[in-house]
Design a protein around this motif. Structure first.
Motif, PDB file in Angstrom:
ATOM      1  N   VAL A  44     -12.158  24.748  13.538  1.00  0.00           N
ATOM      2  CA  VAL A  44     -12.863  24.189  14.699  1.00  0.00           C
ATOM      3  C   VAL A  44     -12.756  22.673  14.640  1.00  0.00           C
ATOM      4  O   VAL A  44     -13.211  22.044  13.679  1.00  0.00           O
ATOM      5  N   MET A  90     -17.126  18.808  15.678  1.00  0.00           N
ATOM      6  CA  MET A  90     -18.328  19.515  15.223  1.00  0.00           C
ATOM      7  C   MET A  90     -19.585  18.986  15.903  1.00  0.00           C
ATOM      8  O   MET A  90     -20.612  18.743  15.272  1.00  0.00           O
ATOM      9  N   GLY A 121     -18.926  22.682  19.170  1.00  0.00           N
ATOM     10  CA  GLY A 121     -18.142  23.037  17.994  1.00  0.00           C
ATOM     11  C   GLY A 121     -18.986  23.670  16.910  1.00  0.00           C
ATOM     12  O   GLY A 121     -18.567  24.652  16.278  1.00  0.00           O
ATOM     13  N   GLY A 130     -14.314  23.537   9.611  1.00  0.00           N
ATOM     14  CA  GLY A 130     -14.517  22.586  10.702  1.00  0.00           C
ATOM     15  C   GLY A 130     -13.898  21.245  10.373  1.00  0.00           C
ATOM     16  O   GLY A 130     -13.700  20.899   9.200  1.00  0.00           O
ATOM     17  N   ASP A 153     -13.933  16.972  11.849  1.00  0.00           N
ATOM     18  CA  ASP A 153     -14.460  15.971  12.766  1.00  0.00           C
ATOM     19  C   ASP A 153     -14.031  14.590  12.273  1.00  0.00           C
ATOM     20  O   ASP A 153     -13.843  14.379  11.065  1.00  0.00           O
ATOM     21  N   ALA A 194     -13.034  21.835  20.321  1.00  0.00           N
ATOM     22  CA  ALA A 194     -14.325  21.617  20.976  1.00  0.00           C
ATOM     23  C   ALA A 194     -14.503  20.124  21.221  1.00  0.00           C
ATOM     24  O   ALA A 194     -15.372  19.468  20.652  1.00  0.00           O
ATOM     25  N   SER A 210      -7.336  16.987  23.629  1.00  0.00           N
ATOM     26  CA  SER A 210      -6.962  18.378  23.343  1.00  0.00           C
ATOM     27  C   SER A 210      -5.465  18.598  23.543  1.00  0.00           C
ATOM     28  O   SER A 210      -4.813  19.283  22.756  1.00  0.00           O
TER      29      SER A 210
END
Length: 523
Positions: free
Chosen positions: A389, A392, A396, A413, A415, A456, A463
């Protein structure tokens, strides 16, 4: 009149956006066109512009980790760049004045040094806006750039105090009372809730900081910045910054208009401004050389140098002060204003393709890297990750928690916010710190076992860029992303994303499904 100015700025901003150029370029063009049409700068528009800068500095402070300023690459990079730049550009400007003596007012070494110093700053307004639009304000290079900007703001304040002889009042010591008052301020923010009272609280604090510092003969903008820094650790700091975002962008339109309305240049001024803009590659190269010598990665050095390669609104403040003191002719202020405007356009346009530019030239750029890595630049590792992911935040984190409930999968995750990653890691979550648009990161991560990457992220351009970087790194799994608007869904699908979830639609669907499941369970 101000409404007409803002309306015209909107038209110009929308026009350039339709051809793929950032709206701020349109705002700058609007200012010069209005100036050409005979309009002049008004007091109300100046107040709007000043308010935009104050709110912007306050929000920068809310996002700033004070420890970032203590890093060697920040303080050493900013000090070294300013000293070297002023020395080199002073000689260049003086030489230009000697060669083109018939077209410019006489230059002394002192006035040449003042112009060089004015051009040493990078634009806080332009850089922060570009970073926020690309969702990169909390990345490694974004935090480095903002740290450099804050250090440059301090240099500007020191210069203004030294040049005017306006020392802080003895009452400045009373500002230390802000520290014991912080619990009361924090409680006020908590009680403001999540509605319209929250941005109003932000306005009160930003303007309060501004006027408190002005009262004791310290530049008010520094007060807004320091107030933001003092509140950066508050649990609602991020929410407070987001609540002020639209207001800040609106007021900053006034700032971009004021640049164009400052003065109308003649041909010789335009030529001089273009000559000054020829120094911009030197500014970027100097930043890049300093950053790599301080052991930063080539990508971090490249992106930071590119976004900092512009001239600043503080240059106009320094220039205006020099003119008022009789150290520079009025014409030089116009030249600096025009150079600042052109540099904004250059940065806004070039940075949009910065990641693809790095991908195309990364082998050349990486040759300048040092073998020894800084602690923050050591790439993380993934252990048997099947789902990853990216981002976060609330969405997320929700996706991460939902996937973690599946006992037979390994979820990780990622970030770009190092502070957030540490907090999540302390909670026992499998998280790493990384910038998804960093192709070098994907080249150094083991992504062979990953079946699904969930993006996310608030920016669909981020993205799309990350999806391309994954494909370039040989990723063969699926990619899912979120979108807030229906037209974004098709755009993401067309650019390689396998599944797109409309944030608001899916949130409603999830709410309905969980409610039905709960209702059936109670029967």
């Amino acid at each position: 009149m101000e409404y007409a100015f803002l309306l015209f700025a909107f038209v110009c901003g929308l026009t350039v956006k339709l051809i793929g150029i950032p709206p701020l370029v349109g705002y700058l063009v609007a200012g010069f066109l209005l100036n050409f049409a005979g309009y002049t700068l008004t007091e109300d528009l100046t107040q709007i512009a000043n308010l935009g800068i104050t709110i912007m500095l306050f929000t920068i402070g809310l996002k700033l980790n004070i420890r970032d300023l203590s890093r060697r690459e920040v303080w050493a990079g900013s000090v070294s760049h300013t000293l070297v730049w002023v020395g080199v550009i002073t000689c260049c400007v003086y030489a230009i004045g000697a060669v083109a003596a018939n077209f410019v007012d006489g230059l002394t070494w002192k006035s040449a040094a003042l112009i060089a110093f004015a051009l040493s700053f990078s634009s806080t307004v332009c850089v922060v806006k570009v970073l926020e639009e690309s969702g990169e304000s909390k990345t490694r290079h974004g935090r480095l750039a903002i740290g450099i900007l804050v250090m440059q703001d301090v240099f500007a304040v020191i210069f203004l105090v030294a040049a005017t002889g306006k020392l802080p009042s003895v009452w400045a010591l009373a500002l230390l009372a802000l520290f014991p008052a912080m619990p009361i301020i924090n409680k006020m923010i908590n009680k403001s809730g999540h509605g319209e009272l929250l941005p109003l609280t932000g306005f009160i604090l930003a303007l309060g900081g501004y006027h408190l510092f002005e009262l004791v003969n310290i530049k008010g903008d520094l007060g807004a910045l320091i107030f933001g820094i003092m509140l950066a650790q508050h649990e609602k700091a991020s929410e407070l910054a987001k609540s002020l975002l639209s207001f800040k962008d609106l007021f900053l339109i006034g700032f971009f208009l004021t640049i164009g309305l400052t003065a109308l240049p003649d041909l010789s001024m335009i030529v001089l401004a273009i000559v000054f803009c020829l120094f911009i590659p030197l500014k970027a190269a100097l930043f890049f050389g300093l950053f790599t010598s301080l052991r930063l990665r080539g990508r971090t050095a490249y992106l930071s140098s590119l976004v900092l390669s512009n001239y600043s609104e503080f240059g106009l403040i320094v220039g205006a002060l020099a003119v008022s003191l009789g150290l520079l002719a009025n014409s030089w202020l116009v030249v600096i204003a025009l150079a600042v405007s052109i540099s904004f356009v250059i940065t806004s346009v070039l940075y949009r393709n910065s990641h693809s530019q790095y991908h195309n030239h990364k082998h050349t750029i990486k040759r300048f890297e040092k073998n020894e890595r800084l602690k923050e630049d050591i790439y993380p590792t993934l252990h048997n990750a099947e789902f990853l992911v990216l981002g976060m935040g609330r969405v997320g984190r929700g996706a991460f928690n939902a996937l973690s409930k599946l006992s037979d999968v390994s979820v990780w995750g990622m970030d770009a916010d190092r502070v957030k990653v540490k907090e999540l890691s302390d909670e026992g979550l499998n998280v790493i710190c990384g910038d998804g648009e960093d192709v070098d990161l994907w080249d150094n991560l083991d992504i062979k076992q990953i079946q699904l990457v969930l993006l996310a992220l608030p920016s669909i351009q981020d993205s799309i860029n990350i999806t391309r970087q994954l494909k370039n790194a040989g990723y063969v799994g699926k990619v899912a992303a979120i979108a807030r608007y229906e037209d974004e869904v098709s755009h993401l699908l067309e650019n390689g994303v396998d599944k797109v979830f409309n944030f608001f639609t899916e949130a409603g669907l999830g709410f309905a499904e969980e409610s039905l499941a709960y209702a059936h369970a109670q029967q």
